[in-house]
Motif scaffolding. Structure first.
Motif, PDB file in Angstrom:
ATOM      1  N   LYS A   1       0.833  -1.216   0.000  1.00 55.68           N
ATOM      2  CA  LYS A   1       0.000   0.000   0.000  1.00 55.68           C
ATOM      3  C   LYS A   1       0.867   1.265   0.000  1.00 55.68           C
ATOM      4  N   ALA A   2       1.883   1.262  -0.868  1.00 56.06           N
ATOM      5  CA  ALA A   2       2.791   2.404  -0.953  1.00 56.06           C
ATOM      6  C   ALA A   2       2.068   3.617  -1.515  1.00 56.06           C
ATOM      7  N   GLU A   3       2.352   4.772  -0.929  1.00 54.34           N
ATOM      8  CA  GLU A   3       1.753   6.020  -1.378  1.00 54.34           C
ATOM      9  C   GLU A   3       2.614   6.655  -2.466  1.00 54.34           C
ATOM     10  N   VAL A   4       1.963   7.411  -3.337  1.00 56.75           N
ATOM     11  CA  VAL A   4       2.697   8.133  -4.380  1.00 56.75           C
ATOM     12  C   VAL A   4       3.429   9.318  -3.744  1.00 56.75           C
ATOM     13  N   PRO A   5       4.555   9.719  -4.326  1.00 55.73           N
ATOM     14  CA  PRO A   5       5.209   9.110  -5.485  1.00 55.73           C
ATOM     15  C   PRO A   5       5.888   7.802  -5.114  1.00 55.73           C
ATOM     16  N   TRP A   6       5.808   6.823  -6.021  1.00 56.28           N
ATOM     17  CA  TRP A   6       6.458   5.545  -5.809  1.00 56.28           C
ATOM     18  C   TRP A   6       7.938   5.693  -6.148  1.00 56.28           C
ATOM     19  N   LEU A   7       8.783   5.504  -5.155  1.00 56.92           N
ATOM     20  CA  LEU A   7      10.214   5.740  -5.313  1.00 56.92           C
ATOM     21  C   LEU A   7      11.002   4.449  -5.113  1.00 56.92           C
ATOM     22  N   PHE A   8      12.094   4.348  -5.860  1.00 54.70           N
ATOM     23  CA  PHE A   8      12.930   3.152  -5.826  1.00 54.70           C
ATOM     24  C   PHE A   8      14.396   3.556  -5.691  1.00 54.70           C
ATOM     25  N   GLU A   9      15.053   2.937  -4.738  1.00 56.12           N
ATOM     26  CA  GLU A   9      16.474   3.210  -4.487  1.00 56.12           C
ATOM     27  C   GLU A   9      17.321   2.204  -5.255  1.00 56.12           C
ATOM     28  N   VAL A  10      18.230   2.719  -6.068  1.00 53.24           N
ATOM     29  CA  VAL A  10      19.168   1.886  -6.821  1.00 53.24           C
ATOM     30  C   VAL A  10      20.541   2.071  -6.200  1.00 53.24           C
ATOM     31  N   SER A  11      21.154   0.981  -5.741  1.00 49.93           N
ATOM     32  CA  SER A  11      22.411   1.072  -4.998  1.00 49.93           C
ATOM     33  C   SER A  11      23.485   0.162  -5.583  1.00 49.93           C
ATOM     34  N   ARG A  12      24.719   0.628  -5.540  1.00 50.86           N
ATOM     35  CA  ARG A  12      25.851  -0.257  -5.793  1.00 50.86           C
ATOM     36  C   ARG A  12      25.967  -1.242  -4.633  1.00 50.86           C
ATOM     37  N   ILE A  13      26.424  -2.455  -4.935  1.00 53.21           N
ATOM     38  CA  ILE A  13      26.601  -3.481  -3.910  1.00 53.21           C
ATOM     39  C   ILE A  13      28.091  -3.609  -3.640  1.00 53.21           C
ATOM     40  N   ASN A  14      28.474  -3.390  -2.418  1.00 51.55           N
ATOM     41  CA  ASN A  14      29.884  -3.393  -2.054  1.00 51.55           C
ATOM     42  C   ASN A  14      30.555  -4.715  -2.434  1.00 51.55           C
TER      43      ASN A  14
END
Length: 307
Positions: free
Chosen positions: A140-153
């Motif tokens: 039930k995520a509210e807008v804006p729908w945000l996504f974190e893109v991360s480097r993996i150590n």
């Protein structure tokens, strides 16, 4: 507004884009045959399970296909074990994945009339697998729908960062946040706009971690450094800025974002971000559906002349 997220109504267009990109990486049919014949050990060539060997371009197509297939299988196995099987419930099992990076291009452009049409490279929208759409619904995520893109150590690029384009300095960012253009990427893959790949010093087929995030603070102010003085000479440049910022759901300090105006592309460094309501400095802030004040600092080309 939910109108910032689009489901492209031309699946054949997206399918052709994915097919074409896999042709660049190697013969798709050979890759599938190789995947079926994989052993439990990665193929020889000195590559880690989540990285391709550096001499991949000099290999024959069969050996290339085995490495591509092994990479995809390694990511799929990790997601099954670490993201799905270990999750406490179904909703939680959907919010995180390791994904293989490929570049977003104009073939992902939403139909004419859609809000993000014509802004594939001048916005922060990415193409994601279906599980993230399910994650939005189940959590039930509210807008804006945000996504974190991360480097993996130690995993992304085998710990190495790619060389920056001319006249750009590596901001040494390890994560950025953005929205979605659609949820039709194949499982285990993500398609990113070029500026995001540059910000994270990524190359195609690097592996990144992607998460649905719901705690990004709202922004109240942003300072941007134009790369060119020419943008500040546009008569209505402040209005242009406010219009183009609408194609970004969030901003990350240290990243360089592009805008298009009158057929020309301009670049801006995100110098400072402040959150609402206290105006605290933050590294990431959402700007969609926020009353955010934007201002410019001295253009980059003026700083070079002064030095």
């Amino acid at each position: 507004m939910t109108s910032n997220i689009f489901f492209v109504n031309a699946p054949t267009q997206i399918s052709m884009s994915i097919f074409t990109m896999k042709l660049i990486l190697g013969a798709l049919l050979i890759c599938q045959l190789a995947k079926a014949s994989l052993s439990t050990q990665p193929p020889s060539g000195g590559a880690m399970p989540f990285n391709l060997p550096k001499d991949i371009d000099s290999m024959g197509r069969w050996r290339q296909a085995r490495h591509f297939a092994n990479l995809e299988q390694s990511v799929e196995d990790y997601n099954a074990a670490e993201c799905v099987a270990s999750a406490p419930d179904y909703a939680t099992s959907l919010v995180r994945r390791w994904l293989i990076v490929l570049p977003l291009d104009e073939r992902f452009d939403p139909p004419m009339g859609s809000f993000s049409h014509g802004h594939i490279q001048t916005g922060d929208k990415m193409s994601l697998p279906r599980n993230f759409w399910d994650a939005i619904q189940k959590n039930k995520a509210e807008v804006p729908w945000l996504f974190e893109v991360s480097r993996i150590n130690g995993v992304t690029g085998a710990g190495e960062r790619v060389e920056m384009p001319i006249d750009m300095t590596d901001p040494m960012l390890n994560k950025v946040v953005g929205g979605a253009v659609d949820f039709r990427s194949p499982p285990n893959y993500i398609f990113l706009p070029r500026w995001m790949m540059v910000a994270l010093a990524l190359k195609p087929l690097d592996v990144v971690e992607v998460k649905l995030v719901q705690n990004t603070p709202p922004g109240s102010a942003v300072k941007l450094r134009p790369h060119s003085t020419a943008f500040t000479k546009i008569g209505n440049h402040q209005a242009v800025l406010e219009t183009e910022l609408k194609h970004y759901s969030a901003l990350t300090k240290g990243s360089t974002i592009p805008f298009d105006y009158n057929g020309k592309r301009y670049y801006f460094d995100v110098v400072e971000l402040r959150s609402a309501p206290r105006g605290e400095r933050v590294s990431i802030a959402k700007v969609q559906d926020c009353d955010i004040a934007a201002e410019f600092v001295r253009p980059k080309d003026q700083m070079k002349r002064k030095n």
